[in-house]
Design an enzyme around this catalytic site. Structure first.
Site, short mmCIF file in Angstrom:
data_model
loop_
_atom_site.label_atom_id
_atom_site.label_comp_id
_atom_site.label_asym_id
_atom_site.label_seq_id
_atom_site.Cartn_x
_atom_site.Cartn_y
_atom_site.Cartn_z
N SER A 138 -12.77 15.11 -25.13
CA SER A 138 -13.15 13.68 -25.09
C SER A 138 -14.30 13.20 -25.84
CB SER A 138 -13.82 12.43 -23.99
OG SER A 138 -12.47 12.37 -23.33
N CYS A 164 -14.04 8.17 -15.92
CA CYS A 164 -13.01 10.01 -16.96
C CYS A 164 -14.67 10.99 -15.61
CB CYS A 164 -13.82 10.17 -18.30
SG CYS A 164 -13.59 10.94 -19.42
N ASP A 205 -9.24 8.71 -18.55
CA ASP A 205 -9.20 9.84 -18.91
C ASP A 205 -9.99 10.95 -17.84
OD1 ASP A 205 -9.55 11.25 -21.41
OD2 ASP A 205 -11.72 10.21 -21.84
N TRP A 237 -9.30 14.80 -15.80
CA TRP A 237 -8.82 16.07 -16.65
C TRP A 237 -8.86 16.98 -15.10
CZ3 TRP A 237 -13.07 14.97 -19.41
CH2 TRP A 237 -14.36 15.57 -18.37
P1 NAP Z 1 -19.76 18.53 -12.72
O1 NAP Z 1 -21.51 19.17 -12.74
O2 NAP Z 1 -19.60 20.30 -12.09
O3 NAP Z 1 -19.99 17.58 -11.52
C1 NAP Z 1 -20.98 16.61 -11.34
C2 NAP Z 1 -21.30 15.69 -10.79
O4 NAP Z 1 -20.34 15.14 -9.76
C3 NAP Z 1 -22.05 17.45 -9.98
O5 NAP Z 1 -23.22 16.37 -9.38
C4 NAP Z 1 -21.19 17.61 -8.44
O6 NAP Z 1 -21.98 17.45 -7.61
C5 NAP Z 1 -19.71 16.05 -8.80
N1 NAP Z 1 -19.12 16.02 -7.91
C6 NAP Z 1 -18.62 16.96 -7.75
N2 NAP Z 1 -17.51 17.42 -6.59
C7 NAP Z 1 -16.99 15.97 -6.83
C8 NAP Z 1 -16.09 14.58 -6.05
N3 NAP Z 1 -15.53 14.94 -5.88
N4 NAP Z 1 -16.45 12.95 -6.79
C9 NAP Z 1 -17.54 13.21 -7.67
N5 NAP Z 1 -18.67 13.67 -8.05
C10 NAP Z 1 -18.20 15.04 -7.46
O7 NAP Z 1 -19.04 18.48 -13.70
P2 NAP Z 1 -18.61 19.24 -14.91
O8 NAP Z 1 -19.04 20.10 -15.42
O9 NAP Z 1 -18.82 17.98 -16.05
O10 NAP Z 1 -17.51 19.13 -14.63
C11 NAP Z 1 -16.24 18.02 -13.48
C12 NAP Z 1 -15.24 19.09 -13.49
O11 NAP Z 1 -14.02 18.90 -14.30
C13 NAP Z 1 -15.45 20.43 -12.75
O12 NAP Z 1 -14.41 20.44 -11.48
C14 NAP Z 1 -14.59 21.12 -13.84
O13 NAP Z 1 -14.27 22.11 -13.79
C15 NAP Z 1 -13.88 20.50 -14.89
N6 NAP Z 1 -13.75 19.67 -16.02
C16 NAP Z 1 -12.26 19.89 -16.14
C17 NAP Z 1 -12.06 20.14 -18.51
C18 NAP Z 1 -11.03 20.47 -18.18
O14 NAP Z 1 -10.54 20.67 -19.84
N7 NAP Z 1 -9.93 20.94 -17.35
C19 NAP Z 1 -13.26 20.49 -18.75
C20 NAP Z 1 -14.45 20.18 -17.90
C21 NAP Z 1 -14.78 20.21 -16.75
P3 NAP Z 1 -21.38 19.37 -6.55
O15 NAP Z 1 -21.63 19.79 -7.41
O16 NAP Z 1 -23.23 19.20 -6.14
O17 NAP Z 1 -20.41 19.23 -5.85
#
Ligand code: NAP
Length: 675
Positions: free
Chosen positions: A458, A627, A672, A674
């Protein structure tokens, strides 16, 4: 899909025939045909410039339509099975290829076909071929949409009123249960073909990419073939024979300037850049900025700025940018060693099916090093058919048996595949490292591996503020596996190592349009929910709203629910966000999940703010955006919204769900997400 344009209906009204002689009619018809031709041609010309940044199908192949008659091809080669695919990332195409290949075992010689390259109206003629069968492997994409290459076929069966009586068919869908419109396309096509009179030979199969789509596919396939044999009265399948789809041609003497070096389609397209840029012709964008956003912790989040000046590509705030990564050098070298290959060998893989429009699996001639670096997904978890073929190259019987077993549909085999391959995240390099007697020839490995796909992000900037720069916000993907290895994400590892020393460091990119848009009227209030990198498009939204305010426009309230682990570590863009808050452009609500004993997430804050949410959404007809992670966060947030709407808006739960559906239709609720 090719359709013939006629000028029927543009002719002479019946009642007026008497006033016109035969010559008049002929002359008039010629004039009308000429006018129609001129009109269509000039319209086509008018449409062309828009293509400079329109989004092309993302499944990248080097095929070109030579003859769109699949019936002719079937007849000429004595085949009766045609497997169409609707594929965005290549999996649908891969499944189609596997089915077509297996047909031979059941005396149904098959071919794979891209509906976009075929005249699909020929489905009406398929019944004229004995024991004919059309199978559709169709992925559902985005908000329940068909893939780009299946769009025209989808519209044709939806709007057309054709009689498909006598057409034998079966459908397998590729979807993901995390998304609301799970397998919508396959479900619809399966039902619609029946409505149009076609004959379903086997029940619809649904694959769930959130669980184990490979398992779903092989389980469906295992019951599909006996049903097909039953239907056509074919007695028993023959022995399974593994057949190569491509033959190897080593080309030591080919001129160096004829060798592909990583181009997606056109030779030298990376050296000799020519717009329009799209999935098959990406723009080499210089990396202008690559900086770390995390202030602490053991993870890394990159802020990257890509220059698109001079590319004629333009983007809108909320669009996606796609990047073609390259595989890790050391992994490529290791794979070469494990296959005893000289990676500098120049070769081509040539389709043994001369009727196929896909002559090569990737641009050829090339070297093994280029193929493994630019064209093949070497870090993907291999599907079972790859294991089956690799088994043939084991000199140790136990190892051969292990691979065969994991490729089988027996419960133990499936369990073993799950634990040994999927849970342990073993890619092809890991498999060859651990199955020591398995030494396949490199060209066969190149045939088996899926094509390296572009990665989508994005865009985290506003097109109004940064028309010539595209910003990306990406977390470095890196994790340890149960086998003691560290697996790294292809694209983020590739980006991590590309620091902008000058404009020399470039990445092939293209823009993909999205539906994720700010409200047309800047006065409309918005609520944005974006934890982690889910913040990306909202950074663009807020930049844009600040830009509008700076121009003196009245801008509605912008409320952001952001979440991260710790304020001191991964609060990305903290300074910018606080600046916008200070200027009165943004209302920020932040959930720092790990800054206290009990987890706090964005949905907890939303729940506390029920009155505010209702005021913005229910009373002021604001827009709501999510998102980030589709699997848990987006589901929880939607549920909280249902709760807020029903309590504050005095609705039943069912009404609240309907209310959100209506918001979606009005583009007031957008996701948006993933998985
Ligand atoms: P992140 O740093 O893993 O998480 C951001 C925040 O969201 C943290 O405070 C986390 O808390 C919290 N969180 C965890 N579970 C949640 C839930 N069920 N509801 C609301 N908040 C929650 O974020 P990120 O690194 O941006 O990644 C977010 C997710 O998207 C991950 O699962 C990552 O693997 C995935 N991702 C996928 C892609 C792709 O293109 N496929 C790209 C980027 C990220 P805690 O960790 O303390 O529980």
């Amino acid at each position: 899909m090719a359709t013939e344009r006629t000028i029927e209906g543009a002719g002479v009204p019946v009642g007026e025939e008497a006033f016109l002689g035969l010559l008049d009619v002929v002359l008039l018809a010629v004039l009308i045909a000429g006018a129609a031709f001129y009109f269509l041609r000039s319209r086509k010309k008018e449409e062309e410039p828009a293509r400079s940044y329109s989004i092309q199908p993302t499944t990248v192949c080097t095929t070109s339509a030579t003859d769109n008659s699949f019936i002719k091809k079937l007849k000429a080669s004595g085949r009766s099975l045609v497997v169409f695919y609707g594929s965005q990332t290549g999996t649908g195409e891969e499944f189609a290829g596997r089915l077509a290949k297996e047909g031979i075992r059941y005396r149904l010689k098959g071919m794979v076909a891209d509906p976009e390259e075929c005249d699909m109206e020929e489905l009406l003629q398929l019944k004229d071929i004995t024991n004919s069968l059309a199978v559709f492997c169709l992925a559902t994409y985005g908000e329940g949409d068909p893939t780009d290459n299946a769009m025209e076929f989808y519209e044709w069966i939806t709007n057309g009123d054709v009689d498909l009586t006598g057409l034998n068919y079966a459908v397998f869908g590729l979807g993901n249960k995390t998304y609301e419109h799970y397998n919508k396309v396959a479900i619809y096509v399966d039902k619609r073909l029946e409505e149009l009179g076609a004959n379903r030979v086997f029940e619809l199969g649904l694959g769930d990419d959130d669980a184990n789509i490979e398992d779903d596919f092989i389980t469906w396939k295992d019951r599909f073939w006996p049903a097909v044999c039953d239907h056509f009265g074919i007695e028993g399948g023959g022995e399974e024979v593994l057949i190569r789809q491509y033959r190897l041609l080593e080309q030591p003497d080919v001129q160096p300037d004829r060798i592909y070096t990583g181009e997606i389609a056109r030779l030298h397209s990376l050296q000799n850049q020519r717009p329009p840029f799209d999935a098959k012709n990406p723009f080499l964008a210089p990396i202008k900025v690559n900086r770390e956003l995390h202030k602490g912790g053991d993870r890394s989040c990159m802020h990257i700025e890509l220059g698109i000046d001079g590319s004629k590509m333009r983007y809108d705030t909320g669009d996606h940018v796609a990047m073609y990564p390259v595989n890790d050098k050391s992994l490529v070298e290791k794979l070469g060693q494990l296959c005893n290959a000289d990676l500098d060998t120049v070769f081509s893989l040539i389709n043994t099916d001369t009727d196929s429009s896909k002559k090569h699996p990737f641009p050829c001639p090339t070297t093994y090093r280029t193929a493994l670096t630019h064209y093949l997904e070497i870090t993907a978890i291999p599907r079972t058919h790859i294991l089956k073929e690799l088994a043939e190259y084991c000199s140790d019987d136990n190892e051969k048996e292990l691979l065969r077993n994991m490729a089988s549909i027996s419960p133990e085999g499936k369990e073993q595949y799950q634990s040994w391959i999927q849970d342990a995240c073993r890619n092809v390099v890991h498999i060859l490292e651990d199955i020591r007697s398995c030494r396949p020839p490199i060209d066969h490995v190149c045939e088996l591996l899926p094509r390296l796909q572009p990665r989508y992000y994005s865009i985290s900037s506003s097109a109004k503020l940064h028309p010539t720069n595209v910003h990306v916000t990406a977390v470095l993907v890196e994790y340890n596996t149960s086998t003691g290895r560290t697996n790294k994400g292809v694209a983020t590892t590739f980006l991590k190592n590309r620091k902008p020393v000058s404009d020399e460091i470039k990445v092939p990119v293209f823009i993909r349009k999205s539906q994720f848009r700010l409200p047309t009227k800047p006065e409309t209030p918005i609520i944005m929910v974006g934890p982690g990198t889910g913040l990306a498009p909202f950074r663009g939204f807020i930049q844009e709203r600040q830009f509008l305010r700076d121009e003196g426009k009245t801008v509605g309230e912008s409320i952001l629910y952001f979440g991260c682990r710790k304020r001191s570590e991964d609060f990305i863009y903290e300074t910018e966000l606080e600046e916008w808050v200070k200027k009165g452009t943004l209302t920020l609500k932040a959930a720092f999940s790990r800054d206290q004993a009990k987890k706090v997430y964005v949905q907890h804050l939303l729940e506390q703010d029920a009155d505010l949410i209702w005021k913005v959404i229910g009373e002021n007809k604001g827009h709501f955006y999510i998102c980030g992670d589709a699997k848990n966060m987006a589901v929880d947030v939607r549920n909280i919204l249902v709760k807020v709407l029903s309590t504050r808006g005095n609705m039943t739960e069912a009404d609240a769900v309907q209310y959100i559906k209506k918001m979606e239709a009005q583009k007031r609720y957008s996701a948006d997400v993933w998985s």
